[in-house]
Every structure is written in C-alpha cells, then in structure tokens.
Design an enzyme around this catalytic site. Structure first.
Site, PDB file in Angstrom:
ATOM      1  CG  ASP A 121      -2.037   0.881   1.294  1.00 31.01           C
ATOM      2  OD1 ASP A 121      -1.714   2.198   0.941  1.00 31.01           O
ATOM      3  OD2 ASP A 121      -3.150   0.474   1.497  1.00 31.01           O
ATOM      4  CG  ASP A 143     -11.630  -1.005  -5.775  1.00 34.28           C
ATOM      5  OD1 ASP A 143     -12.824  -0.730  -5.996  1.00 34.28           O
ATOM      6  OD2 ASP A 143     -11.412  -2.152  -5.201  1.00 34.28           O
ATOM      7  CE  LYS A 147     -22.382  -3.396  -2.279  1.00 31.03           C
ATOM      8  NZ  LYS A 147     -22.386  -4.459  -1.273  1.00 31.03           N
ATOM      9  CG  ASP A 179     -13.952   2.255 -16.530  1.00 34.37           C
ATOM     10  OD1 ASP A 179     -14.275   2.265 -15.273  1.00 34.37           O
ATOM     11  OD2 ASP A 179     -13.846   1.217 -17.346  1.00 34.37           O
ATOM     12  CE1 TYR A 216     -10.724  -2.822 -14.825  1.00 33.28           C
ATOM     13  CE2 TYR A 216     -10.809  -0.534 -15.355  1.00 33.28           C
ATOM     14  CZ  TYR A 216     -11.296  -1.440 -14.591  1.00 33.28           C
ATOM     15  OH  TYR A 216     -12.704  -1.381 -13.893  1.00 33.28           O
TER      16      TYR A 216
END
Length: 248
Positions: A121, A143, A147, A179, A216
């Site tokens: 990290d 990421d 939610k 995106d 990706y």
C-alpha cells in the site's frame, strides 16, 4: 501512518504465479524494492541518475508504467501495487516475457533501470517520502468502491489529497483516469473543494496527448464504458494554508 493504522480492502493475490514470473518475484523484485530507512526520508536509488521522478499508484498489470519508463529513459518511476499478480505482470513487461511466458532475468533490450516497485500500500510510504519529490502522480482506474458506505475507501479522498499536494514539486500534476462516472464526479468535487489543486483539463473524455492505454481501459471501452481523463495541477505555496488535513 503505519501498517497497524492502515486498513487495506481488496485482493492481494490471484491465481498461482509460476515460471519466470515466480522467479522474478523471488530474485528480482527485492532488488527493485526501495529500502525504508529507520529514520528520516527515503532516498530512491535507480540504475540511472534521473532528471525527475514520477509515481504511479496502483499500476494494475503494469502496461502503462512499463511503457512510460521505456519512452522516458531519463525519468525515474516508482510504481505501487498491492496485487502480487500485477507486480509479476509488470516484471514480465520489463524483461519482455509478458506474452511468451519465458525469458531471462534481465531487462528487455533497449530498456534502462529507471523503475522501482513498492509491492505494498502506497500509504505506508507517505511519511517516508520527502516534500516535492514527484513531478507527476498517476492514479489510473482505481478501485471505484461504488457503494455509498464504502466511498471513503476511494484513494482520492480528503485525507490523501493534501499528501499528494505535499509530494508534488511546484506545478506538479496528478493524472486521474476512471471509467466510473460517479468516481469522476467524486474526484472532481474533492480536488476542487480542497482548493490546493487546479483542474487543467476541461475536456475529460479526450485522452491527453501521448496517452498510453492499458488492457483494463480497452476492456472497459469494449464493455461500453466511457473513460474520464482528469489532470490537476498543484497550486503554489499560498495554497498551503488550505492544508488543514495534511499529515507530514
């Protein structure tokens, strides 16, 4: 910020890593991983004398980082990625074995030693990195944590933004690509409300000049998702008064 105070959410490893990639992780990665000093700030050492430094946070499969480093051999790059399979993928790009699956423990022909890898990290390095060390910071397809209750897990947040400002040299830039439209809106709001960055690219659906796409990104486009490309420039020292959340 220490390992005991950082909570990481996400995968650290996927399918089994074998062959040349496993060998590179065991033998090559330790040589490319910065050594943390017990005291003071970290000094990033490369096999070249870099004219400037750049950081990529969460480099995924490493396509963008590897290509940037190849095109700019005079620049030093630090890439951070927690997902071990992504780290192995970057190493394969560096020695040209990403397609064949076979290779030698050496850099691909024509490539210089201008990449260092932090297989953890990036927040664990924040306090060890000196002020103004990077000219550019890339955060590509992070990421999205879609939610609402997970939104503060997003990398572009009120805690990390002041740190990015501190790590950037004068007029340094943050490049953000996503995106996920509501992540793009989230980032724009957070960066603009911070008052320490200026958005320099208004047309967010056109990639910057010389943009290097990734697997990706292409996958998202084929799935019908629209990339958003944002560039934020560090404001001058007068903006420092806005750094109420900065942690040095």
């Amino acid at each position: 910020m220490t390992e005991s105070t950082i909570r990481f959410f996400g995968r650290r490893k996927g399918k089994a890593i074998t062959g040349i990639r496993e060998q590179m992780l065991n033998e090559w990665l330790p040589k490319l991983t910065p050594t943390l000093p017990q005291r003071g700030k970290i000094k990033l050492k490369f096999g070249i004398q870099p004219k400037s430094l750049c950081l990529e946070v969460g480099f995924g499969g490493g396509e963008h980082l590897a290509e940037m480093a190849k095109k700019n051999p005079e620049i030093g790059y630090l890439g951070a990625e927690v997902f071990l399979n992504g780290v192995a993928s970057l190493l394969a790009h560096l020695n040209g074995s990403h397609r064949s699956g076979v290779g030698e423990m050496a850099l691909e022909d024509g490539r210089v030693d201008n990449i260092r890898i932090w297989p953890e990290d990036i927040r664990l390095l924040f306090e060890k990195l000196p002020d103004g060390i990077f000219d550019e910071i890339y955060v590509l397809y992070p990421d999205p944590w879609p939610k609402k209750r997970h939104a503060q897990r997003r990398f572009i947040n009120d805690e990390n933004i002041p740190v990015l400002w501190r790590l950037l040299a004068p007029k340094g830039k943050v490049y953000l690509a996503t995106d996920v439209d509501n992540y793009a809106q989230w980032a724009l709001e957070r960066m603009n409300e911070s008052a320490i960055f200026t958005q320099t690219k208004r047309d967010i659906h056109t990639p910057p000049k010389g943009w290097i796409t990734t697997r990706y990104e292409q996958k998202g486009i084929k799935a019908g998702r629209t990339p958003n490309y944002m560039i934020f420039q560090k404001k001058d020292k007068k903006a420092k008064k806005n750094l109420t959340n900065a942690k040095k």
